[in-house]
Write a protein that holds these residues in place. Structure first.
Motif, PDB file in Angstrom:
ATOM      1  N   VAL A 126       0.834  -1.203   0.000  1.00 42.88           N
ATOM      2  CA  VAL A 126       0.000   0.000   0.000  1.00 42.88           C
ATOM      3  C   VAL A 126       0.872   1.257   0.000  1.00 42.88           C
ATOM      4  O   VAL A 126       0.637   2.196  -0.771  1.00 42.88           O
ATOM      5  CB  VAL A 126      -0.941   0.015   1.218  1.00 42.88           C
TER       6      VAL A 126
ATOM      7  N   LEU B  83       2.338   1.623  -3.506  1.00 41.29           N
ATOM      8  CA  LEU B  83       1.386   2.075  -4.516  1.00 41.29           C
ATOM      9  C   LEU B  83       1.016   3.533  -4.288  1.00 41.29           C
ATOM     10  O   LEU B  83       0.803   4.295  -5.233  1.00 41.29           O
ATOM     11  CB  LEU B  83       0.140   1.179  -4.514  1.00 41.29           C
ATOM     12  N   MET B  84       0.953   3.928  -3.028  1.00 43.06           N
ATOM     13  CA  MET B  84       0.649   5.327  -2.745  1.00 43.06           C
ATOM     14  C   MET B  84       1.758   6.232  -3.252  1.00 43.06           C
ATOM     15  O   MET B  84       1.510   7.244  -3.898  1.00 43.06           O
ATOM     16  CB  MET B  84       0.475   5.532  -1.245  1.00 43.06           C
TER      17      MET B  84
ATOM     18  N   GLY C 290       1.756   6.111  -7.052  1.00 41.63           N
ATOM     19  CA  GLY C 290       0.594   6.824  -7.574  1.00 41.63           C
ATOM     20  C   GLY C 290       0.760   8.321  -7.466  1.00 41.63           C
ATOM     21  O   GLY C 290       0.533   9.053  -8.431  1.00 41.63           O
ATOM     22  N   LEU C 291       1.170   8.740  -6.296  1.00 41.04           N
ATOM     23  CA  LEU C 291       1.373  10.168  -6.081  1.00 41.04           C
ATOM     24  C   LEU C 291       2.400  10.716  -7.071  1.00 41.04           C
ATOM     25  O   LEU C 291       2.183  11.739  -7.728  1.00 41.04           O
ATOM     26  CB  LEU C 291       1.860  10.381  -4.644  1.00 41.04           C
TER      27      LEU C 291
ATOM     28  N   VAL D 287       0.726  11.021 -10.561  1.00 44.84           N
ATOM     29  CA  VAL D 287      -0.169  12.164 -10.797  1.00 44.84           C
ATOM     30  C   VAL D 287       0.623  13.445 -10.881  1.00 44.84           C
ATOM     31  O   VAL D 287       0.354  14.292 -11.718  1.00 44.84           O
ATOM     32  CB  VAL D 287      -1.192  12.408  -9.668  1.00 44.84           C
TER      33      VAL D 287
ATOM     34  N   THR E 251       1.572  18.980  -1.196  1.00 49.53           N
ATOM     35  CA  THR E 251       1.552  17.524  -1.144  1.00 49.53           C
ATOM     36  C   THR E 251       2.944  16.952  -0.891  1.00 49.53           C
ATOM     37  O   THR E 251       3.129  16.086  -0.021  1.00 49.53           O
ATOM     38  CB  THR E 251       0.987  16.953  -2.453  1.00 49.53           C
TER      39      THR E 251
ATOM     40  N   PHE F  89       3.890  17.572   2.597  1.00 53.90           N
ATOM     41  CA  PHE F  89       3.132  16.714   3.495  1.00 53.90           C
ATOM     42  C   PHE F  89       3.740  15.309   3.555  1.00 53.90           C
ATOM     43  O   PHE F  89       3.985  14.758   4.629  1.00 53.90           O
ATOM     44  CB  PHE F  89       1.680  16.626   3.028  1.00 53.90           C
TER      45      PHE F  89
ATOM     46  N   GLN G  54       8.308  11.720  10.142  1.00 54.69           N
ATOM     47  CA  GLN G  54       7.735  11.255  11.410  1.00 54.69           C
ATOM     48  C   GLN G  54       7.976   9.759  11.598  1.00 54.69           C
ATOM     49  O   GLN G  54       8.367   9.309  12.667  1.00 54.69           O
ATOM     50  CB  GLN G  54       6.242  11.541  11.435  1.00 54.69           C
TER      51      GLN G  54
ATOM     52  N   ARG H 107     -10.186  19.484 -11.040  1.00 60.45           N
ATOM     53  CA  ARG H 107      -9.414  19.454  -9.809  1.00 60.45           C
ATOM     54  C   ARG H 107     -10.052  20.350  -8.732  1.00 60.45           C
ATOM     55  O   ARG H 107     -10.264  19.926  -7.609  1.00 60.45           O
ATOM     56  CB  ARG H 107      -7.970  19.914 -10.090  1.00 60.45           C
TER      57      ARG H 107
ATOM     58  N   ASP I 112      -4.774  20.730   8.726  1.00 60.24           N
ATOM     59  CA  ASP I 112      -3.343  20.515   8.948  1.00 60.24           C
ATOM     60  C   ASP I 112      -3.021  19.026   9.016  1.00 60.24           C
ATOM     61  O   ASP I 112      -1.955  18.583   8.595  1.00 60.24           O
ATOM     62  CB  ASP I 112      -2.896  21.182  10.256  1.00 60.24           C
ATOM     63  N   GLU I 113      -3.948  18.298   9.560  1.00 61.32           N
ATOM     64  CA  GLU I 113      -3.735  16.856   9.689  1.00 61.32           C
ATOM     65  C   GLU I 113      -3.677  16.191   8.324  1.00 61.32           C
ATOM     66  O   GLU I 113      -2.816  15.349   8.055  1.00 61.32           O
ATOM     67  CB  GLU I 113      -4.898  16.264  10.505  1.00 61.32           C
ATOM     68  N   LEU I 114      -4.609  16.569   7.464  1.00 59.60           N
ATOM     69  CA  LEU I 114      -4.651  16.014   6.114  1.00 59.60           C
ATOM     70  C   LEU I 114      -5.299  17.027   5.175  1.00 59.60           C
ATOM     71  O   LEU I 114      -6.530  17.091   5.085  1.00 59.60           O
ATOM     72  CB  LEU I 114      -5.457  14.708   6.103  1.00 59.60           C
ATOM     73  N   PRO I 115      -4.474  17.801   4.470  1.00 56.54           N
ATOM     74  CA  PRO I 115      -5.025  18.794   3.533  1.00 56.54           C
ATOM     75  C   PRO I 115      -5.865  18.119   2.463  1.00 56.54           C
ATOM     76  O   PRO I 115      -5.539  17.012   2.014  1.00 56.54           O
ATOM     77  CB  PRO I 115      -3.775  19.433   2.922  1.00 56.54           C
TER      78      PRO I 115
ATOM     79  N   ILE J  70      -6.236  18.753  -0.650  1.00 51.95           N
ATOM     80  CA  ILE J  70      -5.540  18.507  -1.923  1.00 51.95           C
ATOM     81  C   ILE J  70      -4.679  17.250  -1.844  1.00 51.95           C
ATOM     82  O   ILE J  70      -4.573  16.479  -2.803  1.00 51.95           O
ATOM     83  CB  ILE J  70      -4.677  19.732  -2.325  1.00 51.95           C
ATOM     84  N   VAL J  71      -4.095  17.031  -0.671  1.00 50.00           N
ATOM     85  CA  VAL J  71      -3.266  15.835  -0.501  1.00 50.00           C
ATOM     86  C   VAL J  71      -4.126  14.579  -0.576  1.00 50.00           C
ATOM     87  O   VAL J  71      -3.785  13.612  -1.278  1.00 50.00           O
ATOM     88  CB  VAL J  71      -2.507  15.885   0.836  1.00 50.00           C
TER      89      VAL J  71
ATOM     90  N   LEU K 211      -5.120  14.068  -4.238  1.00 49.45           N
ATOM     91  CA  LEU K 211      -4.031  13.578  -5.091  1.00 49.45           C
ATOM     92  C   LEU K 211      -3.695  12.126  -4.757  1.00 49.45           C
ATOM     93  O   LEU K 211      -3.357  11.333  -5.636  1.00 49.45           O
ATOM     94  CB  LEU K 211      -2.801  14.472  -4.952  1.00 49.45           C
ATOM     95  N   MET K 212      -3.805  11.791  -3.489  1.00 53.80           N
ATOM     96  CA  MET K 212      -3.545  10.401  -3.109  1.00 53.80           C
ATOM     97  C   MET K 212      -4.585   9.474  -3.724  1.00 53.80           C
ATOM     98  O   MET K 212      -4.247   8.436  -4.296  1.00 53.80           O
ATOM     99  CB  MET K 212      -3.573  10.265  -1.593  1.00 53.80           C
TER     100      MET K 212
ATOM    101  N   THR L  37      -6.512  10.048  -6.331  1.00 55.04           N
ATOM    102  CA  THR L  37      -6.351  10.059  -7.785  1.00 55.04           C
ATOM    103  C   THR L  37      -5.148   9.233  -8.206  1.00 55.04           C
ATOM    104  O   THR L  37      -5.225   8.428  -9.142  1.00 55.04           O
ATOM    105  CB  THR L  37      -6.169  11.502  -8.288  1.00 55.04           C
ATOM    106  N   GLY L  38      -4.054   9.449  -7.499  1.00 53.10           N
ATOM    107  CA  GLY L  38      -2.830   8.731  -7.833  1.00 53.10           C
ATOM    108  C   GLY L  38      -3.008   7.238  -7.691  1.00 53.10           C
ATOM    109  O   GLY L  38      -2.676   6.470  -8.600  1.00 53.10           O
ATOM    110  N   LEU L  39      -3.569   6.849  -6.593  1.00 54.01           N
ATOM    111  CA  LEU L  39      -3.805   5.431  -6.350  1.00 54.01           C
ATOM    112  C   LEU L  39      -4.692   4.859  -7.456  1.00 54.01           C
ATOM    113  O   LEU L  39      -4.392   3.809  -8.038  1.00 54.01           O
ATOM    114  CB  LEU L  39      -4.487   5.285  -4.981  1.00 54.01           C
TER     115      LEU L  39
ATOM    116  N   PHE M  98      -7.513  -1.636   2.154  1.00 54.50           N
ATOM    117  CA  PHE M  98      -6.880  -0.743   3.125  1.00 54.50           C
ATOM    118  C   PHE M  98      -7.483   0.657   3.064  1.00 54.50           C
ATOM    119  O   PHE M  98      -7.863   1.230   4.076  1.00 54.50           O
ATOM    120  CB  PHE M  98      -5.376  -0.672   2.873  1.00 54.50           C
ATOM    121  N   VAL M  99      -7.579   1.166   1.861  1.00 58.58           N
ATOM    122  CA  VAL M  99      -8.137   2.511   1.694  1.00 58.58           C
ATOM    123  C   VAL M  99      -9.578   2.537   2.192  1.00 58.58           C
ATOM    124  O   VAL M  99      -9.995   3.468   2.883  1.00 58.58           O
ATOM    125  CB  VAL M  99      -8.065   2.950   0.217  1.00 58.58           C
TER     126      VAL M  99
ATOM    127  N   GLU N 259      -2.098  14.313  15.759  1.00 59.92           N
ATOM    128  CA  GLU N 259      -1.415  13.137  15.212  1.00 59.92           C
ATOM    129  C   GLU N 259      -2.189  12.551  14.019  1.00 59.92           C
ATOM    130  O   GLU N 259      -3.304  12.931  13.749  1.00 59.92           O
ATOM    131  CB  GLU N 259      -1.279  12.050  16.302  1.00 59.92           C
TER     132      GLU N 259
END
Lengths: 216, 216
Positions: A155, A158-159, A162-163, A166, A182, A185, A192, B130, B149-152, B154-155, B158-159, B161-163, B185-186, B215
DNA sequence: GTCAGTGCTGTGCACACGCCCAGCACGCAC
DNA sequence: GTGCGTGCTGGGCGTGTGCACAGCACTGAC
């Protein structure tokens, strides 16, 4: 005696001219897409006559396969050397994020759509590459103390792939909104994870994370 | 008088025959790649003469643009309708994971590499699409109580889309190792996020999670 | 000195391509 | 019934393509 009745003479695979032709073909493909890769245009780009292309390659399929193989092998070699030196997640991401690789893949997959001979070759390579990469990611994750259930290696791979794809794809279109965010991030997220790894190595006991020992 | 000196007669945009030609072109593109989309082959696939293609489309560029626009508009419409009905993360992922969309994008981006007229059109569409998508993801994330902040947004987009793109791309090659694991998983990750959202809606106060907003 | 092997090329074939043009058939307006 | 707009097509032009084949010049082996 060759097993093939066709008697056409083919130039030596070691020829430098041949390499020049392949180089020209590669440049053409990158700059103008696979449809631009014709014997005439390759030759003109290399400053040679178009018949030379047919002298060194029995068919255009052969040329494309050779083109792909050359790049694929170089790719694999580059990755394996880089990983051997630094198998960290950060480095894996950096390697994957190289837009050249993604663009290359894209073009060849599009090509495979109407050149069946290539399709098999590409699939074989993709599988080989994939499994080698997965192994590297798995090691990196183990090293960071990330459990396979928490984030399976495939996973994560692939992430990343994939990222990277794109981002590369959008770059070629000139669409880049949010890319910086991105990339940053992902960089932070990986840092981390890697910090965890450092923790584990410095102190024998797990650090802040021992609230969840059973997932590991 | 038209501003263009060229006087060639062009068929009506509403013609059903024209639509048939476009349909044939689309099928060709999907099945054999963009290089197979020629006036002759389109016509033969539609059971017509090749001149008809030139009757309805001034140039092949025009045809490709029309082809793209038709699909793009349908895509945008489908997405907006679906999101209006169910704007959850899960649904957004499901929409993005549709391999048809990804394959379509892939082929056209490859095409854009050597058809400049298309490039601009595709870029325009990509940007529109987009930003509309990012807005939807942002809403879904806010709804799930995920901090920017935890997960924008756009991120996340893109994740997804990329996947979706790697999965689609590999599928066309017949490489599918780890795909199930990844999709699963996703799905789980999204379900977890959505559970948060349910929590927040049931009880006015935030649930177990307000101790660790920063976190991942 | 001969001769085989090798790199390279002139010529040419059959085919597919985008695009143009002149013109046919048909139906509707007047 | 004439004229006109519209869908469609036969024929053709110029270009590019993959590939074949015969033959050139050169080089090293014998």
């Amino acid at each position: 005696m060759a097993s093939v009745p066709s008697s056409r003479r083919i130039g030596s695979p070691d020829s430098e001219t041949r390499t020049q032709l392949l180089d020209a073909a590669e440049r053409l493909m990158r700059e103008e897409g696979y449809a631009a890769v014709t014997s005439r245009r390759i030759a003109s780009k290399a400053g040679r006559k178009h018949q030379l292309v047919h002298y060194y390659f029995r068919t255009m399929d052969d040329l494309f396969i050779e083109l792909f193989r050359r790049r694929a092998e170089e790719n694999i070699g580059r990755f394996e050397r880089a990983i051997a030196q630094d198998g960290s997640l950060g480095n894996l991401w950096r390697l994957n994020a190289d837009p050249r690789g993604a663009a290359f893949t894209l073009e060849f997959v599009a090509l495979a759509n109407h050149r069946k001979a290539l399709r098999a070759e590409i699939a074989r390579y993709a599988e080989h590459f994939r499994s080698s990469q997965v192994e590297a990611v798995r090691r990196a994750l183990v090293d960071s103390g990330v459990d396979e259930d928490e984030l399976p290696a495939i996973v994560a791979l692939l992430m990343m792939t994939g990222l990277a794809q794109v981002l590369a794809l959008e770059d070629t279109l000139g669409v880049t909104a949010g890319h910086d965010t991105t990339v940053e991030f992902v960089g932070r997220a990986i840092a981390q994870l890697e910090a965890r790894s450092a923790d584990r190595r410095e102190s024998g006991t797990p650090s802040t994370r021992d609230d969840a020992p059973r997932e590991g």
